[in-house]
Design an enzyme around this catalytic site. Sequence first.
Site, PDB file in Angstrom:
ATOM      1  N   ARG A   1       2.393   0.681  10.367  1.00  0.00           N
ATOM      2  CA  ARG A   1       1.868   1.035   9.045  1.00  0.00           C
ATOM      3  C   ARG A   1       3.014   1.144   8.050  1.00  0.00           C
ATOM      4  NH1 ARG A   1      -3.038   3.513   7.703  1.00  0.00           N
ATOM      5  NH2 ARG A   1      -3.448   4.106   9.850  1.00  0.00           N
TER       6      ARG A   1
ATOM      7  N   GLU B   1      -5.970  -1.971  15.275  1.00  0.00           N
ATOM      8  CA  GLU B   1      -6.909  -2.664  14.403  1.00  0.00           C
ATOM      9  C   GLU B   1      -6.173  -3.816  13.724  1.00  0.00           C
ATOM     10  OE1 GLU B   1      -8.809  -0.131  11.460  1.00  0.00           O
ATOM     11  OE2 GLU B   1      -9.027  -1.900  10.177  1.00  0.00           O
TER      12      GLU B   1
ATOM     13  N   SER C   1     -10.632  -6.396  10.017  1.00  0.00           N
ATOM     14  CA  SER C   1     -11.864  -5.701   9.670  1.00  0.00           C
ATOM     15  C   SER C   1     -12.690  -6.717   8.892  1.00  0.00           C
ATOM     16  CB  SER C   1     -11.533  -4.475   8.819  1.00  0.00           C
ATOM     17  OG  SER C   1     -12.652  -3.644   8.705  1.00  0.00           O
TER      18      SER C   1
ATOM     19  N   ARG D   1       0.841  -1.203   0.000  1.00  0.00           N
ATOM     20  CA  ARG D   1       0.000   0.000   0.000  1.00  0.00           C
ATOM     21  C   ARG D   1       0.870   1.244   0.000  1.00  0.00           C
ATOM     22  NH1 ARG D   1      -4.936  -1.726   4.156  1.00  0.00           N
ATOM     23  NH2 ARG D   1      -5.286  -3.749   3.140  1.00  0.00           N
TER      24      ARG D   1
ATOM     25  N   ARG E   1       0.763  -5.874  13.126  1.00  0.00           N
ATOM     26  CA  ARG E   1       0.070  -5.398  14.322  1.00  0.00           C
ATOM     27  C   ARG E   1      -0.063  -6.498  15.367  1.00  0.00           C
ATOM     28  NH1 ARG E   1      -4.129  -1.143  11.588  1.00  0.00           N
ATOM     29  NH2 ARG E   1      -2.466  -0.034  10.474  1.00  0.00           N
TER      30      ARG E   1
END
Length: 412
Positions: free
Chosen positions: A266, A338, A341, A251, A380
Amino acid sequence: MLDIKLIRENPDLVKNAIENRHDSAPIDEVLRLDAERRRNIVKLDALRQERKVISKEREKAQERGRALRTEIQTLEEEVNKIDRQLEELLLQIPNIPQPDVPIGKDDSENVTVRTWGEPKKLDFSPLPHWTLGENLKIIDFERGVKLSGSRFYILKGMGARLQRALITFFLDLHTREHGYSEIYPPYMVKRECMVGAGQLPKFAENIYHDAEEDYWFVGTAEIPLTNLHRDEILTAEELPLYYCAYTACFRREKMSAGKDTRGIKRGHQFDKVELYKFVMPETSNDELEKLTRDAEDVCQKLGLAYRIRKLCTGDLGFTSIKSYDIDVWAPGCGEWLEVSSCSNCGDFQARRANVRYRPEPNAKPQFVHTLNGSGLALPRIMIAVMENNQQADGSINVPEVLQSYVGAKVIK
RNA sequence: GGAGGGGUCGCAUAGUGGUCUAGUGCGGGCGCCUGCUAAGCGCUUUCCCUGGGUAACUGGGGACGAGGGUUCGAAUCCCUCCCCCUCCGCCA
């Protein structure tokens, strides 16, 4: 993609849904183009019918035939143009949230639906993972930057081992206990896969792209998995299909520039095990609950405290009609991370990727529903495992379920 | 990367400018027959768009790997691209 018939027949419902998302979409323009398109098709079909009749008379009707050809070509170009415009607009419209999704503007209005475990309190001052990782020489930030620039890091020794252990543990759990079949997909896909999964055209600026071959790097295994059955008609007996896949994810993080730059939370490249389902429409809500439980199970087996949050309309992903986030507690950096999801996308991706099923042997095909969720996202979970299991001496206890995979009880 | 062959309705195949409104076999569905099963017999069986009708239903158009072109008319002829197979080259 939404069904054009839904927009045509319930434009206010669609407009209201988009408003609740704090998004915008040119619904009136869609309606105008749709009406124009259909008017033209009626004319075009009549002309084509005439051509068909006339061509049977052979040479006799050549003059009228030539005139018809010109007219048909002009109209075809017009219809093609409108089709392209309409398609472009439809691809930008987000999915419609389900009625039980809370209305809200952003992540502050997400609703915690349940929690598991207690956020860990350590009897010493816990260190953040970047300090732990550097002290133990299992994360090397400087050399990651040397090789690839900011937002890259290197795992070494037991750090690399721990990550590999987590990946294997996740895949084993989901394939052996939760009924998913494992897929190893490509990490680069064609443009139409990106459109099918809902990444393009709207989110192009966050995707790495090889312009020479027109390959697109996946930001999640959800993309190849969505397209696994593209342009297929499945049988009712084949459903539901459960897939899981480990992939690297890429990303650009353009939209979150400057955010979370410390540590490994991230990066431009990370690893993830993804869960994905193709199901019959009437079962998708139950399937979302099950999928979320499958992802939670990973946290429980690792002994990580977490909370489940139902996303409000303003925080809901573009393709989703309902989502749950799983956040685990990380005592070192002192935040909820997080790690998953889980989303029900209804028939939104199925329509884009043209994935259908036949409810009965000779029945008309219908779009399936698709669901996805991380099971789980790696850096994470690495952070959470490291920070939750750290000891006063700076070592890290390996959770019991991972010990056989890591081959050690302590990282020191 | 080079040379050659090929892509047709789930599968296998037929189709080289108008009778293709895409045929046939297998498979699938419904029915008949039948102690049961099998066989046999009959019918049926691609997808998309669009019009009319409250509806049951019904009219029209499009799609033969994709996109262009030639023609009154294209599965069929021409061009570009994609994919598969065989051989050569290169490579983990």
